[in-house]
Design a protein around this motif. Structure first.
Motif, PDB file in Angstrom:
ATOM      1  N   LEU A 172     -87.898  21.999 -17.696  1.00  0.00           N
ATOM      2  CA  LEU A 172     -87.350  22.196 -16.351  1.00  0.00           C
ATOM      3  C   LEU A 172     -87.246  23.684 -16.007  1.00  0.00           C
ATOM      4  O   LEU A 172     -87.453  24.064 -14.860  1.00  0.00           O
ATOM      5  N   ALA A 173     -86.961  24.510 -17.004  1.00  0.00           N
ATOM      6  CA  ALA A 173     -86.838  25.942 -16.761  1.00  0.00           C
ATOM      7  C   ALA A 173     -88.197  26.624 -16.655  1.00  0.00           C
ATOM      8  O   ALA A 173     -88.401  27.489 -15.803  1.00  0.00           O
ATOM      9  N   LEU A 174     -89.148  26.223 -17.507  1.00  0.00           N
ATOM     10  CA  LEU A 174     -90.430  26.935 -17.582  1.00  0.00           C
ATOM     11  C   LEU A 174     -91.592  26.199 -16.924  1.00  0.00           C
ATOM     12  O   LEU A 174     -92.618  26.811 -16.626  1.00  0.00           O
ATOM     13  N   GLY A 175     -91.459  24.884 -16.749  1.00  0.00           N
ATOM     14  CA  GLY A 175     -92.516  24.111 -16.094  1.00  0.00           C
ATOM     15  C   GLY A 175     -93.768  23.926 -16.922  1.00  0.00           C
ATOM     16  O   GLY A 175     -94.810  23.556 -16.385  1.00  0.00           O
ATOM     17  N   ASP A 176     -93.677  24.142 -18.226  1.00  0.00           N
ATOM     18  CA  ASP A 176     -94.857  24.039 -19.088  1.00  0.00           C
ATOM     19  C   ASP A 176     -94.859  22.688 -19.793  1.00  0.00           C
ATOM     20  O   ASP A 176     -94.334  22.556 -20.897  1.00  0.00           O
ATOM     21  N   ASP A 177     -95.471  21.685 -19.153  1.00  0.00           N
ATOM     22  CA  ASP A 177     -95.450  20.351 -19.754  1.00  0.00           C
ATOM     23  C   ASP A 177     -96.392  20.240 -20.946  1.00  0.00           C
ATOM     24  O   ASP A 177     -96.194  19.436 -21.838  1.00  0.00           O
ATOM     25  N   ALA A 178     -97.427  21.084 -21.015  1.00  0.00           N
ATOM     26  CA  ALA A 178     -98.380  21.028 -22.126  1.00  0.00           C
ATOM     27  C   ALA A 178     -97.706  21.427 -23.438  1.00  0.00           C
ATOM     28  O   ALA A 178     -98.049  20.897 -24.502  1.00  0.00           O
ATOM     29  N   ALA A 179     -96.742  22.349 -23.384  1.00  0.00           N
ATOM     30  CA  ALA A 179     -96.064  22.799 -24.602  1.00  0.00           C
ATOM     31  C   ALA A 179     -95.282  21.670 -25.261  1.00  0.00           C
ATOM     32  O   ALA A 179     -95.048  21.690 -26.468  1.00  0.00           O
ATOM     33  N   GLY A 180     -94.907  20.691 -24.486  1.00  0.00           N
ATOM     34  CA  GLY A 180     -94.127  19.582 -25.033  1.00  0.00           C
ATOM     35  C   GLY A 180     -94.888  18.734 -26.026  1.00  0.00           C
ATOM     36  O   GLY A 180     -94.305  18.197 -26.972  1.00  0.00           O
ATOM     37  N   ALA A 181     -96.194  18.605 -25.856  1.00  0.00           N
ATOM     38  CA  ALA A 181     -96.989  17.720 -26.718  1.00  0.00           C
ATOM     39  C   ALA A 181     -96.901  18.129 -28.183  1.00  0.00           C
ATOM     40  O   ALA A 181     -96.680  17.281 -29.056  1.00  0.00           O
ATOM     41  N   ASP A 182     -97.065  19.417 -28.462  1.00  0.00           N
ATOM     42  CA  ASP A 182     -97.012  19.881 -29.850  1.00  0.00           C
ATOM     43  C   ASP A 182     -95.633  19.659 -30.461  1.00  0.00           C
ATOM     44  O   ASP A 182     -95.511  19.284 -31.634  1.00  0.00           O
ATOM     45  N   ILE A 183     -94.601  19.877 -29.668  1.00  0.00           N
ATOM     46  CA  ILE A 183     -93.233  19.696 -30.173  1.00  0.00           C
ATOM     47  C   ILE A 183     -92.973  18.216 -30.433  1.00  0.00           C
ATOM     48  O   ILE A 183     -92.404  17.846 -31.469  1.00  0.00           O
ATOM     49  N   LEU A 184     -93.416  17.352 -29.531  1.00  0.00           N
ATOM     50  CA  LEU A 184     -93.227  15.916 -29.736  1.00  0.00           C
ATOM     51  C   LEU A 184     -94.017  15.428 -30.942  1.00  0.00           C
ATOM     52  O   LEU A 184     -93.557  14.546 -31.675  1.00  0.00           O
ATOM     53  N   ASP A 185     -95.205  15.995 -31.171  1.00  0.00           N
ATOM     54  CA  ASP A 185     -95.962  15.671 -32.383  1.00  0.00           C
ATOM     55  C   ASP A 185     -95.140  16.020 -33.624  1.00  0.00           C
ATOM     56  O   ASP A 185     -95.066  15.241 -34.579  1.00  0.00           O
ATOM     57  N   MET A 186     -94.532  17.205 -33.612  1.00  0.00           N
ATOM     58  CA  MET A 186     -93.754  17.656 -34.762  1.00  0.00           C
ATOM     59  C   MET A 186     -92.532  16.766 -34.981  1.00  0.00           C
ATOM     60  O   MET A 186     -92.213  16.398 -36.124  1.00  0.00           O
ATOM     61  N   ILE A 187     -91.848  16.395 -33.897  1.00  0.00           N
ATOM     62  CA  ILE A 187     -90.681  15.520 -34.026  1.00  0.00           C
ATOM     63  C   ILE A 187     -91.111  14.156 -34.574  1.00  0.00           C
ATOM     64  O   ILE A 187     -90.459  13.596 -35.465  1.00  0.00           O
ATOM     65  N   ALA A 188     -92.211  13.611 -34.061  1.00  0.00           N
ATOM     66  CA  ALA A 188     -92.697  12.317 -34.554  1.00  0.00           C
ATOM     67  C   ALA A 188     -93.026  12.392 -36.039  1.00  0.00           C
ATOM     68  O   ALA A 188     -92.680  11.495 -36.819  1.00  0.00           O
ATOM     69  N   ASP A 189     -93.689  13.474 -36.461  1.00  0.00           N
ATOM     70  CA  ASP A 189     -94.007  13.652 -37.881  1.00  0.00           C
ATOM     71  C   ASP A 189     -92.733  13.719 -38.722  1.00  0.00           C
ATOM     72  O   ASP A 189     -92.667  13.161 -39.821  1.00  0.00           O
ATOM     73  N   HIS A 190     -91.738  14.408 -38.193  1.00  0.00           N
ATOM     74  CA  HIS A 190     -90.479  14.540 -38.925  1.00  0.00           C
ATOM     75  C   HIS A 190     -89.816  13.173 -39.089  1.00  0.00           C
ATOM     76  O   HIS A 190     -89.327  12.838 -40.182  1.00  0.00           O
ATOM     77  N   VAL A 191     -89.779  12.385 -38.035  1.00  0.00           N
ATOM     78  CA  VAL A 191     -89.165  11.059 -38.108  1.00  0.00           C
ATOM     79  C   VAL A 191     -89.895  10.187 -39.123  1.00  0.00           C
ATOM     80  O   VAL A 191     -89.287   9.503 -39.951  1.00  0.00           O
ATOM     81  N   VAL A 192     -91.219  10.204 -39.075  1.00  0.00           N
ATOM     82  CA  VAL A 192     -92.015   9.402 -40.030  1.00  0.00           C
ATOM     83  C   VAL A 192     -91.714   9.851 -41.457  1.00  0.00           C
ATOM     84  O   VAL A 192     -91.617   9.025 -42.372  1.00  0.00           O
ATOM     85  N   GLY A 193     -91.524  11.148 -41.649  1.00  0.00           N
ATOM     86  CA  GLY A 193     -91.187  11.660 -42.979  1.00  0.00           C
ATOM     87  C   GLY A 193     -89.831  11.194 -43.481  1.00  0.00           C
ATOM     88  O   GLY A 193     -89.568  11.233 -44.687  1.00  0.00           O
ATOM     89  N   LEU A 194     -88.976  10.762 -42.579  1.00  0.00           N
ATOM     90  CA  LEU A 194     -87.664  10.260 -42.953  1.00  0.00           C
ATOM     91  C   LEU A 194     -87.656   8.758 -43.216  1.00  0.00           C
ATOM     92  O   LEU A 194     -86.639   8.200 -43.629  1.00  0.00           O
ATOM     93  N   ALA A 195     -88.787   8.102 -42.942  1.00  0.00           N
ATOM     94  CA  ALA A 195     -88.871   6.646 -43.076  1.00  0.00           C
ATOM     95  C   ALA A 195     -89.318   6.256 -44.478  1.00  0.00           C
ATOM     96  O   ALA A 195     -90.189   6.891 -45.075  1.00  0.00           O
ATOM     97  N   LEU A 196     -88.703   5.210 -44.996  1.00  0.00           N
ATOM     98  CA  LEU A 196     -89.062   4.650 -46.301  1.00  0.00           C
ATOM     99  C   LEU A 196     -89.432   3.181 -46.108  1.00  0.00           C
ATOM    100  O   LEU A 196     -88.688   2.446 -45.470  1.00  0.00           O
ATOM    101  N   PRO A 197     -90.575   2.734 -46.637  1.00  0.00           N
ATOM    102  CA  PRO A 197     -90.931   1.325 -46.476  1.00  0.00           C
ATOM    103  C   PRO A 197     -89.916   0.425 -47.165  1.00  0.00           C
ATOM    104  O   PRO A 197     -89.369   0.774 -48.207  1.00  0.00           O
ATOM    105  N   CYS A 198     -89.651  -0.719 -46.577  1.00  0.00           N
ATOM    106  CA  CYS A 198     -88.750  -1.700 -47.209  1.00  0.00           C
ATOM    107  C   CYS A 198     -89.461  -2.326 -48.407  1.00  0.00           C
ATOM    108  O   CYS A 198     -90.671  -2.518 -48.381  1.00  0.00           O
ATOM    109  N   ASP A 199     -88.689  -2.648 -49.453  1.00  0.00           N
ATOM    110  CA  ASP A 199     -89.296  -3.311 -50.614  1.00  0.00           C
ATOM    111  C   ASP A 199     -89.636  -4.753 -50.290  1.00  0.00           C
ATOM    112  O   ASP A 199     -89.015  -5.401 -49.508  1.00  0.00           O
TER     113      ASP A 199
END
Length: 199
Positions: A172-199
């Motif tokens: 909202l401050a900078l208007g750069d929507d393209a910059a969000g994609a890389d950050i969302l990729d990183m957040i998604a990777d982080h969440v997946v790294g916190l996931a453990l498959p159920c036995d």
């Protein structure tokens, strides 16, 4: 004026308030202008909302519901957990970039509530709602895709609420929507790294 159920009338007035506040700002929006936006009398407004606090609570919940609905649709299980999570973030981000005024209004409501004596709890409840909503989405996804987490769900929910809140304000401050994609990729990777498959 056609009669309609009070819940539907409240929804109509809430959506009118969102439009008016987005256009004119919170401080300049009056109950009279909201009633005019909705095409109803002032007495109908006061019948549906007994206080400004009740109206603002409804506005915050409704704005949150606008984007939660599209996110829930997007996180139906896909080929992998990573793809599913990233699709949810993308749905949220698409809503932000398509509706910047609505998201800007959420920040304005927070600031307004924090500055109004007696309304501070609305800002607190607003941010609790964000974390609670993430918690519900995480639990739904956890059960549908069968995984556990390395951290408690409430901790991850607050982390994600904080990250997306900051990213939204950055856009909202900078208007750069393209910059969000890389950050969302990183957040998604982080969440997946916190996931453990159920036995």
């Amino acid at each position: 004026m056609a009669r309609m159920p009070s819940a539907e009338r409240r929804r109509q007035l809430t959506e009118a308030a969102i439009r008016a506040m987005t256009r004119d700002g919170v401080a300049r929006t009056t109950t009279r202008s909201i009633a005019a936006e909705a095409g109803v009398s002032l007495s109908v407004f006061h019948y549906c909302f007994d206080s400004k606090q009740a109206l603002i609570e409804s506005v915050i919940a409704t704005i949150t519901d606008h984007y939660v609905t599209v996110v829930k649709d997007a996180i139906r299980p896909k080929a992998t957990l990573r793809v599913t999570i990233r699709a949810g973030f993308q749905a949220y981000w698409d809503h932000v970039t398509a509706n910047p005024g609505e998201h800007m209004l959420t920040y304005e409501l927070t600031q307004w509530a924090l500055r109004q004596p007696g309304f501070e709890q609305l800002a607190r409840r607003q941010y609790e709602l964000y974390s609670d909503t993430y918690g519900e989405l995480i639990e739904e996804l956890r059960h549908s895709m069968k995984f556990e987490l390395r951290v408690p769900v409430p901790v991850l929910a607050r982390y994600l609420a904080t990250m997306t809140d900051g990213l939204t304000l950055h856009f909202l401050a900078l208007g750069d929507d393209a910059a969000g994609a890389d950050i969302l990729d990183m957040i998604a990777d982080h969440v997946v790294g916190l996931a453990l498959p159920c036995d």
